[in-house]
Design a protein around this motif. Structure first.
Motif: not given
Length: 137
Positions: A121-129
């Motif tokens: 969660l902290n290491g990736m810049d963007y997330w989908g739902k």
């Protein structure tokens, strides 16, 4: 506005296939490394596949996969469509999870695919739902 929108999940029987898609917008697609993660109920989020990028063609860096999906899942990317795919073959009940697409600026794939839980969660810049995949036995 940055968006990653997953689709393609559903209910299948063991041994069948699904293809997930992740349509992205709002950032420079060619500058990002993309990962597929999954989270089963009661379990931590884990990386399953990654496609690295240092140019606009995704041709210079190999994909990475977790051991649990290696040989069954294939990640790919279409730079023209700004879309990342996850082809999932020979699905097993233990593949049941919500699958998430995520992006990180020029991240190394072996690191991305090893990320779990809060590190991911902290290491990736963007997330989908996410999109739900259910595999029945």
């Amino acid at each position: 506005e940055v968006q990653l929108v997953e689709s393609g999940g559903g209910l299948v029987q063991a041994g069948e296939s699904l293809r997930l898609s992740c349509v992205t917008s709002g950032f420079t697609f060619g500058d990002y490394t993309f990962g597929w993660f999954r989270q089963a109920p009661g379990k931590e989020r884990e990386g399953v596949a990654c496609i690295g990028n240092s140019d606009a063609t995704f041709s210079r860096y190999p994909e990475s996969y977790s051991e649990s999906v290696k040989g069954r899942f294939t990640i790919s990317a279409d730079n023209a469509k700004h879309t990342v795919y996850l082809q999932m073959n020979t699905l097993k009940p233990e593949d049941t999870a919500t699958y998430y697409c995520a992006a990180v600026f020029r991240g190394p794939c072996p690191v991305v695919v090893s990320m779990r839980s809060q590190t991911a969660l902290n290491g990736m810049d963007y997330w989908g739902k996410g999109t739900l995949v259910t595999v029945s036995s």
